[in-house]
Scaffold this motif. Structure first.
Motif, mmCIF file in Angstrom:
data_model
loop_
_atom_site.group_PDB
_atom_site.id
_atom_site.type_symbol
_atom_site.label_atom_id
_atom_site.label_comp_id
_atom_site.label_asym_id
_atom_site.label_seq_id
_atom_site.Cartn_x
_atom_site.Cartn_y
_atom_site.Cartn_z
ATOM 1 N N ALA A 185 -0.382 4.189 -2.107
ATOM 2 C CA ALA A 185 -1.454 5.071 -1.619
ATOM 3 C C ALA A 185 -0.862 6.343 -1.011
ATOM 4 C CB ALA A 185 -2.319 4.340 -0.597
ATOM 5 N N PRO A 193 -0.065 0.338 -8.240
ATOM 6 C CA PRO A 193 -1.209 0.252 -7.333
ATOM 7 C C PRO A 193 -1.760 -1.168 -7.242
ATOM 8 C CG PRO A 193 -1.447 2.103 -8.845
ATOM 9 C CD PRO A 193 -0.307 1.277 -9.353
ATOM 10 N N LEU A 206 0.813 -1.228 0.000
ATOM 11 C CA LEU A 206 0.000 0.000 0.000
ATOM 12 C C LEU A 206 0.842 1.272 0.000
ATOM 13 C CD1 LEU A 206 -2.876 -0.976 2.485
ATOM 14 C CD2 LEU A 206 -2.703 -1.356 0.017
ATOM 15 N N SER A 230 -1.223 10.091 -2.313
ATOM 16 C CA SER A 230 -1.620 11.119 -1.348
ATOM 17 C C SER A 230 -0.698 12.322 -1.402
ATOM 18 C CB SER A 230 -1.618 10.539 0.071
ATOM 19 O OG SER A 230 -2.524 9.463 0.182
ATOM 20 N N ILE A 255 -5.087 7.892 2.568
ATOM 21 C CA ILE A 255 -5.375 9.128 1.835
ATOM 22 C C ILE A 255 -5.945 10.181 2.781
ATOM 23 C CG2 ILE A 255 -6.790 10.159 0.005
ATOM 24 C CD1 ILE A 255 -6.648 7.423 -1.425
ATOM 25 N N ILE A 275 -6.561 1.856 2.755
ATOM 26 C CA ILE A 275 -6.191 2.721 1.634
ATOM 27 C C ILE A 275 -6.860 4.084 1.773
ATOM 28 C CG2 ILE A 275 -6.380 3.062 -0.864
ATOM 29 C CD1 ILE A 275 -6.174 0.002 -1.143
ATOM 30 N N SER A 315 -10.866 9.157 -4.855
ATOM 31 C CA SER A 315 -11.403 9.232 -3.491
ATOM 32 C C SER A 315 -12.898 8.932 -3.464
ATOM 33 C CB SER A 315 -11.116 10.598 -2.862
ATOM 34 O OG SER A 315 -11.580 11.645 -3.672
#
Length: 441
Positions: free
Chosen positions: A41, A180, A38, A45, A196, A192, A387
């Motif tokens: 992520a 990803p 991850l 971000s 973010i 995840i 998102s």
């Protein structure tokens, strides 16, 4: 050179604001559970955080208004003005209240690692300290001290991550950062969204817009903000890498032991104080950001009713603070509560991002050729779209669990959610490009 360093320090308020208990908990939990899978992520971000914070700061520098005031002005003479303002401030206050629970629990975890005292007593101590601090006429000294300690703890994670990274294949690091992946295990999507939400904190957009120095040039602002955001996200990635060393089930004690294994037994006390500093400073920021947001949205024509010492202003931060204290005294488990708070902020993010995109493309406010470039709109659109997808899927999973239906069929529901997110995004962009054609008088 001196001016550049001061500029970076000025914008470090953003990275200091998102490096809190939520970042430490969510990132280390992601590393412990999914290793480096991850890491992407946090990379996403980083880009999202800079794009949105830069846009919020640009609105302030060009228009002279903070983000809340700009949103309010964009809906002047519109029947939708009051519902929009209530929706925005409600989303920020809801997110801050959830965040506040994690802040207080994070501060308590830090104190508990140093002092073996009852949790409820520690919650009460943290609550009293926050109330006293919020009642002071100036928070600058406290904020600087706590910010320094959070950055110091970040450097500890960064140093530890360097030792840990030596034993990790470079190919795994690159794969985790640039490819990803969506692990099928339960909880992956929530983590995840949490990663973010803990980096691109919605109320930070109002905070960053509010503190923007109107005398800064766009070039200076972008340089300082870029360095501050990247440094903050590098520290977040370091926390995730340290989390990969945790053996067995994730806990704060296990994370402290992982640090001690690399740096020595004293690291437990450093981590404990750092967690307290991170939680305490964020427990001050979240209520204040909520009050500032409400003030900027509703205080235009009622300045006295929303002044710093007004009842309305105080009621907002008191409500956010006591929500966090109530959950803290209810013996809520800190790890799931903190991760859930980050995920909730991830849900609020697309809503606030959509309003920010409308403001930054409004020719009435952005009069000096500083409307968003088309490529910038495309990137911000990707942030909103991603998102939205993650947020809607987690809402769906929550509904399934509440009704006892198990887990939704992933492929089937992902197709529906992606379609819905795409339609929403297309509708937003059609509205935006109609707005851009308007020529102010």
């Amino acid at each position: 050179m001196r001016s550049k360093i001061l500029n970076i320090l000025f914008w470090s308020i953003i990275s200091a604001a998102f490096i809190g208990p939520g970042t430490i908990t969510t990132a280390s939990k992601a590393g412990a559970t999914f290793q480096l899978d991850l890491l992407w992520a946090l990379g996403f971000s980083t880009v999202a955080c800079f794009l949105l914070q830069e846009a919020a700061a640009r609105v302030s520098i060009i228009s002279g208004l903070n983000l809340g005031q700009a949103i309010a002005k964009s809906f002047d003479n519109s029947v939708a003005k009051v519902p929009v303002l209530v929706l925005v401030v409600g989303a920020i206050i809801l997110g801050s209240a959830a965040y506040q629970t994690g802040n207080i629990l994070g501060a308590v975890v830090g104190l508990k690692l140093m002092f073996n005292l009852p949790a409820k007593l520690l919650v009460s101590i943290v609550g009293v300290l926050v109330i006293i601090t919020l009642s002071l006429p100036s928070l600058q000294v406290v904020a600087r001290f706590m910010g320094f300690m959070v950055v110091f703890m970040g450097l500890v994670f960064l140093t530890t991550a360097v030792f840990v990274a030596d034993s990790l294949p470079a190919a795994d690091l690159l794969h985790g950062l640039f490819i990803p992946s969506l692990p099928q295990e339960d909880g992956a999507n929530l983590l995840i969204l949490g990663l973010i939400g803990t980096t691109v904190v919605p109320y930070n957009l109002f905070l960053g817009s509010g503190v923007s120095d109107k005398t800064h040039t766009l070039k200076d602002m972008r340089f300082g903000l870029f360095v501050a955001v990247v440094l903050g996200c590098v520290i977040s990635m370091a926390v995730l890498i340290v989390g990969t060393t945790i053996q067995g089930k994730f806990s704060f004690q296990a994370l402290a032991q992982a640090l001690s294994a690399q740096l020595g037994g004293w690291a437990v006390y450093l981590f404990g104080f750092g967690m307290f500093a991170a939680g305490f400073s964020s427990a001050i920021t979240a209520p204040l950001a909520s009050s500032i947001t409400a003030q900027s949205l509703f205080g235009g024509q009622n300045a006295k009713k929303w002044s710093y010492t007004s009842r309305n202003y105080r009621l907002i931060w008191i409500g956010v603070l006591f929500t966090g204290l109530a959950f803290g005294l209810a013996d809520v488990k800190p790890v799931p509560a903190i991760i859930l708070a980050q995920a909730l902020n991830g849900l609020v993010l697309p809503l606030i991002s959509i309003f920010l995109v409308f403001v930054i493309n409004n020719p009435t406010l952005m009069r000096h050729g500083t409307l968003n470039k088309h490529w910038n709109n495309l990137l911000m659109g990707a942030v909103v779209w991603v998102s939205l997808n993650l947020g809607l899927f987690n809402v769906l999973k929550s509904v399934y669990k509440a009704l006892g239906w198990g887990t939704p069929s992933t492929i089937y529901w992902w197709l529906i959610i992606v379609s819905a997110s795409t339609l929403i995004s297309v509708w937003v962009w059609v509205k935006i490009y109609k707005l851009r054609k308007y020529v102010p008088k």
